[in-house]
Design an enzyme around this catalytic site. Structure first.
Site, PDB file in Angstrom:
ATOM      1  N   ASN A  11       0.865  -1.191   0.000  1.00  0.00           N
ATOM      2  CA  ASN A  11       0.000   0.000   0.000  1.00  0.00           C
ATOM      3  C   ASN A  11       0.899   1.238   0.000  1.00  0.00           C
ATOM      4  O   ASN A  11       1.529   1.547   1.005  1.00  0.00           O
ATOM      5  CB  ASN A  11      -0.876  -0.058   1.260  1.00  0.00           C
ATOM      6  CG  ASN A  11      -1.663   1.213   1.508  1.00  0.00           C
ATOM      7  OD1 ASN A  11      -1.759   2.074   0.627  1.00  0.00           O
ATOM      8  ND2 ASN A  11      -2.212   1.342   2.703  1.00  0.00           N
ATOM      9  N   TRP A  12       0.935   1.923  -1.135  1.00  0.00           N
ATOM     10  CA  TRP A  12       1.852   3.071  -1.276  1.00  0.00           C
ATOM     11  C   TRP A  12       1.271   4.357  -0.686  1.00  0.00           C
ATOM     12  O   TRP A  12       1.921   5.408  -0.712  1.00  0.00           O
ATOM     13  CB  TRP A  12       2.208   3.292  -2.752  1.00  0.00           C
ATOM     14  CG  TRP A  12       2.916   2.121  -3.398  1.00  0.00           C
ATOM     15  CD1 TRP A  12       3.334   0.964  -2.779  1.00  0.00           C
ATOM     16  CD2 TRP A  12       3.282   1.985  -4.780  1.00  0.00           C
ATOM     17  NE1 TRP A  12       3.936   0.133  -3.698  1.00  0.00           N
ATOM     18  CE2 TRP A  12       3.920   0.731  -4.940  1.00  0.00           C
ATOM     19  CE3 TRP A  12       3.142   2.808  -5.907  1.00  0.00           C
ATOM     20  CZ2 TRP A  12       4.406   0.280  -6.167  1.00  0.00           C
ATOM     21  CZ3 TRP A  12       3.619   2.362  -7.138  1.00  0.00           C
ATOM     22  CH2 TRP A  12       4.257   1.113  -7.259  1.00  0.00           C
ATOM     23  N   LYS A  13       0.038   4.316  -0.208  1.00  0.00           N
ATOM     24  CA  LYS A  13      -0.595   5.483   0.437  1.00  0.00           C
ATOM     25  C   LYS A  13      -0.468   6.729  -0.452  1.00  0.00           C
ATOM     26  O   LYS A  13      -0.548   6.615  -1.671  1.00  0.00           O
ATOM     27  CB  LYS A  13       0.011   5.695   1.831  1.00  0.00           C
ATOM     28  CG  LYS A  13      -0.033   4.392   2.648  1.00  0.00           C
ATOM     29  CD  LYS A  13       0.224   4.570   4.105  1.00  0.00           C
ATOM     30  CE  LYS A  13       0.126   3.213   4.794  1.00  0.00           C
ATOM     31  NZ  LYS A  13       0.155   3.290   6.230  1.00  0.00           N
ATOM     32  N   HIS A  95      -9.464   0.835   5.128  1.00  0.00           N
ATOM     33  CA  HIS A  95      -8.149   1.032   5.757  1.00  0.00           C
ATOM     34  C   HIS A  95      -8.301   1.969   6.956  1.00  0.00           C
ATOM     35  O   HIS A  95      -9.099   2.914   6.917  1.00  0.00           O
ATOM     36  CB  HIS A  95      -7.159   1.621   4.750  1.00  0.00           C
ATOM     37  CG  HIS A  95      -5.762   1.621   5.279  1.00  0.00           C
ATOM     38  ND1 HIS A  95      -5.318   2.593   6.134  1.00  0.00           N
ATOM     39  CD2 HIS A  95      -4.748   0.748   5.132  1.00  0.00           C
ATOM     40  CE1 HIS A  95      -4.065   2.317   6.482  1.00  0.00           C
ATOM     41  NE2 HIS A  95      -3.701   1.195   5.876  1.00  0.00           N
ATOM     42  N   GLU A  97      -6.678   4.364   8.012  1.00  0.00           N
ATOM     43  CA  GLU A  97      -6.484   5.795   7.754  1.00  0.00           C
ATOM     44  C   GLU A  97      -7.749   6.424   7.170  1.00  0.00           C
ATOM     45  O   GLU A  97      -7.920   7.645   7.239  1.00  0.00           O
ATOM     46  CB  GLU A  97      -5.251   6.002   6.860  1.00  0.00           C
ATOM     47  CG  GLU A  97      -3.977   5.790   7.675  1.00  0.00           C
ATOM     48  CD  GLU A  97      -2.791   5.262   6.894  1.00  0.00           C
ATOM     49  OE1 GLU A  97      -2.783   5.357   5.660  1.00  0.00           O
ATOM     50  OE2 GLU A  97      -1.865   4.739   7.554  1.00  0.00           O
ATOM     51  N   GLU A 167      -5.174  -5.243  10.719  1.00  0.00           N
ATOM     52  CA  GLU A 167      -4.174  -4.203  10.916  1.00  0.00           C
ATOM     53  C   GLU A 167      -4.450  -3.476  12.228  1.00  0.00           C
ATOM     54  O   GLU A 167      -5.258  -2.529  12.257  1.00  0.00           O
ATOM     55  CB  GLU A 167      -4.206  -3.207   9.760  1.00  0.00           C
ATOM     56  CG  GLU A 167      -3.908  -3.827   8.408  1.00  0.00           C
ATOM     57  CD  GLU A 167      -3.407  -2.777   7.424  1.00  0.00           C
ATOM     58  OE1 GLU A 167      -2.243  -2.866   7.023  1.00  0.00           O
ATOM     59  OE2 GLU A 167      -4.163  -1.857   7.098  1.00  0.00           O
ATOM     60  N   GLY A 173       2.493   2.056  10.794  1.00  0.00           N
ATOM     61  CA  GLY A 173       3.409   3.181  10.640  1.00  0.00           C
ATOM     62  C   GLY A 173       4.136   3.577  11.906  1.00  0.00           C
ATOM     63  O   GLY A 173       4.751   4.644  11.966  1.00  0.00           O
ATOM     64  N   SER A 213       3.602  -2.287  10.340  1.00  0.00           N
ATOM     65  CA  SER A 213       5.053  -2.325  10.568  1.00  0.00           C
ATOM     66  C   SER A 213       5.708  -3.651  10.167  1.00  0.00           C
ATOM     67  O   SER A 213       6.658  -4.083  10.803  1.00  0.00           O
ATOM     68  CB  SER A 213       5.370  -1.966  12.022  1.00  0.00           C
ATOM     69  OG  SER A 213       4.941  -0.644  12.304  1.00  0.00           O
ATOM     70  N   GLY A 234       2.847  -1.202   4.302  1.00  0.00           N
ATOM     71  CA  GLY A 234       2.858   0.215   3.963  1.00  0.00           C
ATOM     72  C   GLY A 234       4.280   0.689   3.716  1.00  0.00           C
ATOM     73  O   GLY A 234       4.839   0.527   2.636  1.00  0.00           O
ATOM     74  N   GLY A 235       4.903   1.250   4.749  1.00  0.00           N
ATOM     75  CA  GLY A 235       6.231   1.870   4.630  1.00  0.00           C
ATOM     76  C   GLY A 235       7.251   1.029   3.877  1.00  0.00           C
ATOM     77  O   GLY A 235       7.935   1.528   2.968  1.00  0.00           O
TER      78      GLY A 235
HETATM   79  P1  PGA Z   1       2.905   0.162   7.693  1.00  0.00           P
HETATM   80  O1  PGA Z   1       1.438   0.372   7.082  1.00  0.00           O
HETATM   81  O2  PGA Z   1       3.463  -1.110   7.068  1.00  0.00           O
HETATM   82  O3  PGA Z   1       3.671   1.377   7.281  1.00  0.00           O
HETATM   83  O4  PGA Z   1       2.755   0.029   9.162  1.00  0.00           O
HETATM   84  C1  PGA Z   1       0.551  -0.705   6.895  1.00  0.00           C
HETATM   85  C2  PGA Z   1      -0.712  -0.225   6.245  1.00  0.00           C
HETATM   86  O5  PGA Z   1      -1.115   0.919   6.486  1.00  0.00           O
HETATM   87  O6  PGA Z   1      -1.364  -0.966   5.488  1.00  0.00           O
END
Ligand code: PGA
Length: 251
Positions: A11-13, A95, A97, A167, A173, A213, A234-235
């Site tokens: 997930n590149w956000k 998600h 976020e 998640e 994050g 993470s 994500g990251g």
């Molecule tokens: P993260 O994000 O790997 O940076 O913790 C995961 C996600 O938001 O799907």
């Protein structure tokens, strides 16, 4: 070990320029080993660029969000049909976020999941508890509510295209990854709840991804838990080396 296939999604956000998205997609397409499903979720504005970069590879393309209507006066939104036409096979729904940052709630997410599945997209439906909820021993109650309300009314024929991502919000994050035991316990609960909602057979083939993470260093321990079928990253998905390191840990 389960016979379910492993699935690793990136997930590149709201990161990457067009050039970076193109290069990252090409590197993932080139480096992804056989034997694991892999998909990337770039910002919507780069979907067609990334679709071109992935052409001919087995890496799937997904959107980070979608609307539930086919078309209409919904400024800023994209319909499942538009995402399919842009080359998407997947969409994320719910998600954290969007749940916690943008106030998307159960009924709204349920409409999105149903519409995306009905249109032919595969849905990664995200669930997870806040730190305060975990500390108050509410994790299972929160997951139960998110699953029961979010997945209500999904017809049996669409269940094969549904994936759940667990998640925990406190792990996204933050660098504070769930322990393999915490992840396994939550995944096993989600599978039991899914069985209660949709039957044992659907639950036994359901893919449940862990997100929060995930890094190349912690991926193998998480991915070898019996109910962890992959990762939503994500990251660490924004560098080809670290993302592919996680994909290789799933093989
Ligand atoms: P993260 O994000 O790997 O940076 O913790 C995961 C996600 O938001 O799907």
């Amino acid at each position: 070990m389960s016979k379910r296939p492993k699935f690793v999604a990136g997930n590149w956000k709201m990161y990457t320029s067009r050039g970076v998205a193109k290069e990252l997609a090409a590197a993932v397409a080139q480096g992804a080993p056989a034997g694991v499903q892999v998909a990337v979720f770039p910002p919507s504005v780069w979907l067609t660029t990334v679709a071109d970069a992935l052409a001919g590879s087995a890496v799937g393309l997904g959107a980070q969000n979608c609307h539930f209507e086919k078309e209409g006066a919904f400024t800023g939104e994209l319909s499942p049909q538009m995402l399919l036409e842009a080359g998407c096979r997947y969409t994320l729904v719910g998600h954290s976020e969007r749940r916690h940052g943008l106030g998307e709630i159960h009924d709204f997410l349920n409409k999105k999941a149903k519409a995306a599945l009905a249109a032919g997209l595969h849905v990664i439906f995200c669930v997870g508890e806040l730190l305060a909820e975990r500390e108050a021993n509410q994790t299972e109650a929160v997951l139960e509510k998110q699953l029961t309300d979010g997945l209500a009314g999904i017809p049996a024929e669409h269940l094969p295209n549904l994936v759940i991502a667990y998640e925990p919000v406190w792990a996204i994050g933050t660098g504070k990854v769930a322990t393999p035991e915490q992840a396994q316990a939550a995944h096993a609960f989600i599978r039991r709840k899914f069985a209660a909602l949709f039957g044992e057979k659907s639950a036994s083939v359901l893919l449940i991804l862990y997100g929060g993470s995930v890094k190349p260093e912690n991926a193998a321990d998480l991915l070898h838990q019996p109910d962890v079928d992959g990762a939503l990253v994500g990251g660490a998905s924004m560098k080809a080396d670290s993302f592919l390191g996680i994909v290789r840990a799933a093989v």
